[in-house]
Write an enzyme that holds these catalytic residues in place. Sequence first.
Site, PDB file in Angstrom:
ATOM      1  N   ASN A 194       0.822  -1.314   0.081  1.00 30.90           N
ATOM      2  CA  ASN A 194      -0.068  -0.067  -0.034  1.00 30.90           C
ATOM      3  C   ASN A 194       0.785   1.285  -0.093  1.00 30.90           C
ATOM      4  OD1 ASN A 194       0.624   0.921   2.842  1.00 30.90           O
ATOM      5  ND2 ASN A 194      -0.206  -1.199   3.191  1.00 30.90           N
ATOM      6  N   LYS A 215     -13.080   0.108  15.213  1.00 35.44           N
ATOM      7  CA  LYS A 215     -11.672  -0.647  15.413  1.00 35.44           C
ATOM      8  C   LYS A 215     -11.257  -0.432  16.743  1.00 35.44           C
ATOM      9  CE  LYS A 215     -10.827  -0.227  10.443  1.00 35.44           C
ATOM     10  NZ  LYS A 215      -9.861   0.557   9.308  1.00 35.44           N
ATOM     11  N   LYS A 242     -10.609  -3.918  18.557  1.00 36.28           N
ATOM     12  CA  LYS A 242      -9.218  -4.447  18.740  1.00 36.28           C
ATOM     13  C   LYS A 242      -8.499  -4.019  20.148  1.00 36.28           C
ATOM     14  CE  LYS A 242      -8.477  -3.746  13.691  1.00 36.28           C
ATOM     15  NZ  LYS A 242      -7.301  -4.070  12.672  1.00 36.28           N
TER      16      LYS A 242
HETATM   17  N1  CTP Z   1      -3.372  -3.843  11.878  1.00 34.32           N
HETATM   18  C1  CTP Z   1      -2.650  -4.791  12.382  1.00 34.32           C
HETATM   19  N2  CTP Z   1      -2.633  -5.895  11.540  1.00 34.32           N
HETATM   20  C2  CTP Z   1      -3.222  -6.212  10.582  1.00 34.32           C
HETATM   21  C3  CTP Z   1      -4.077  -5.292  10.134  1.00 34.32           C
HETATM   22  C4  CTP Z   1      -4.222  -4.138  10.600  1.00 34.32           C
HETATM   23  O1  CTP Z   1      -2.012  -4.700  13.629  1.00 34.32           O
HETATM   24  N3  CTP Z   1      -3.106  -7.313   9.847  1.00 34.32           N
HETATM   25  C5  CTP Z   1      -3.435  -2.691  12.776  1.00 34.32           C
HETATM   26  C6  CTP Z   1      -3.027  -1.522  12.178  1.00 34.32           C
HETATM   27  O2  CTP Z   1      -1.505  -1.481  12.144  1.00 34.32           O
HETATM   28  C7  CTP Z   1      -3.688  -0.265  12.506  1.00 34.32           C
HETATM   29  C8  CTP Z   1      -5.277  -0.764  12.814  1.00 34.32           C
HETATM   30  O3  CTP Z   1      -4.931  -2.302  12.794  1.00 34.32           O
HETATM   31  O4  CTP Z   1      -3.157   0.293  13.688  1.00 34.32           O
HETATM   32  C9  CTP Z   1      -6.013  -0.643  11.750  1.00 34.32           C
HETATM   33  O5  CTP Z   1      -5.715  -1.192  10.530  1.00 34.32           O
HETATM   34  P1  CTP Z   1      -6.692  -0.950   9.412  1.00 34.32           P
HETATM   35  O6  CTP Z   1      -5.995  -1.667   8.188  1.00 34.32           O
HETATM   36  O7  CTP Z   1      -7.418   0.444   9.130  1.00 34.32           O
HETATM   37  O8  CTP Z   1      -7.976  -1.959   9.883  1.00 34.32           O
HETATM   38  P2  CTP Z   1      -8.393  -3.252   9.417  1.00 34.32           P
HETATM   39  O9  CTP Z   1      -8.955  -4.178  10.538  1.00 34.32           O
HETATM   40  O10 CTP Z   1      -7.724  -4.026   8.313  1.00 34.32           O
HETATM   41  O11 CTP Z   1      -9.780  -2.784   8.780  1.00 34.32           O
HETATM   42  P3  CTP Z   1      -9.958  -2.550   7.140  1.00 34.32           P
HETATM   43  O12 CTP Z   1     -11.052  -3.260   6.595  1.00 34.32           O
HETATM   44  O13 CTP Z   1     -10.550  -0.905   7.095  1.00 34.32           O
HETATM   45  O14 CTP Z   1      -8.866  -2.547   6.405  1.00 34.32           O
END
Ligand code: CTP
Length: 407
Positions: free
Chosen positions: A210, A337, A341
Amino acid sequence: MRVVLGVGGGIAAYKSAELVRALQQQGHAVQVVMTQAARQFIQPLTFAALTGRKVIEGLFSEASPEETLSSAVEHIAVAQEHDALAVAPATADLLAKFAHGLADDFLSTLYLAFTGHVVLAPAMNNAMWEHPATQENVAKLRARGCRIVEPEEGWLACGSIGPGRLANPVAIAQEIDLLGIQKKDLEGETVLITAGPTQEPLDPVRYVSNRSSGKMGYAIAEAAARRGAKVVLVSGPVNLAAPRNIETIQVRTAQEMRKAVMEHLKQATIIIKSAAVADYYASEVPKQKLKKTATRLSIELDPTPDILAEIGQSKGDRLLVGFAAETQNLIEEARRKMNSKKCDMLVANYVNQDGIGFESDRNEVEILSRSGEIAHAGPADKIEIAEKILDQIATLRLSLHAADARA
Ligand code: CTP
């Protein structure tokens, strides 16, 4: 504070004498270093008389072999003995030298050897200031933690009107003075920070990733270190130099990031997950390059481990900060989130606005806390946003400690 003032070769060099006086009035000790070019504009005697100290002018003394030997390492001694390096006027040439690590005179060598605060007050012709080369150098230096006191708009010595005039010496002195009251509110904390994207290989030459640049996470790591924390930075692949004096672990994939985070989790008291972790990866990566044989290609991907959610399950009294980069419904998504989380705080920003967020030096964020409060920061430089985020973290830390003490 003990301040080294570097004077560059620009017409504004005469204003540096006023800066010396302003710094002295604030109670700082000043040592002046002049470049060869600066001597064309102002005499070293002016600064020697004001400071009561010999002005440093070159890397090598011309007096005697003994003096030459001691002056050859003087830049290291000067670097170690001072708390702040201020350069005013910082010419386009000096900014370029600092940005690229050139070290061919005392001041540029001192900059490389200096580990304390650096404040740069540029002054030059407006076209030179606005040139992409200068702007790129300034952005690079800013990202490295240098404070830039922007030049003012006005009549310039060359006759044109525009930005380029050295900022008011009193304003520069105030900026330097503020460094002395650097907050040390994270002393005793160990901050584990993740930054940048992850790359998930599809074959030996391709990957899914990304647009995260890592700039926000690196700015937080450096600001946390300045505020007294021990910092461990786990970084995905980025185009940024590893910050000085910070343990930095380079990783590539989400799996590697998880491993590095888990290895350092025990010692951490604050965890900041600013990395943009890939959500999916190819669990089976072919050993050979994929060939263009099919008319349509489908690739099977599996979910990566959600590192933040995993830490949230067993975080104990550690303070956990997540990030969310969104294109819509910012607050709702951030709140969802934060709750799912189990974070104490979540920093959310839009990534579909021009000039802020991914790849940019600037950002604008909402900082949500479990208590329901939302603090807004920006639009501002990521270094400033980093300080605001850490302000919120330090305040929350204090209130949690106070609650613990009451229980
Ligand atoms: N994160 C993480 N491990 C992953 C994905 C995300 O630790 N495999 C953490 C990121 O570092 C960030 C937070 O989760 O602090 C949110 O990441 P994001 O990609 O926005 O969340 P997702 O749960 O993946 O939601 P989305 O469906 O929007 O991608």
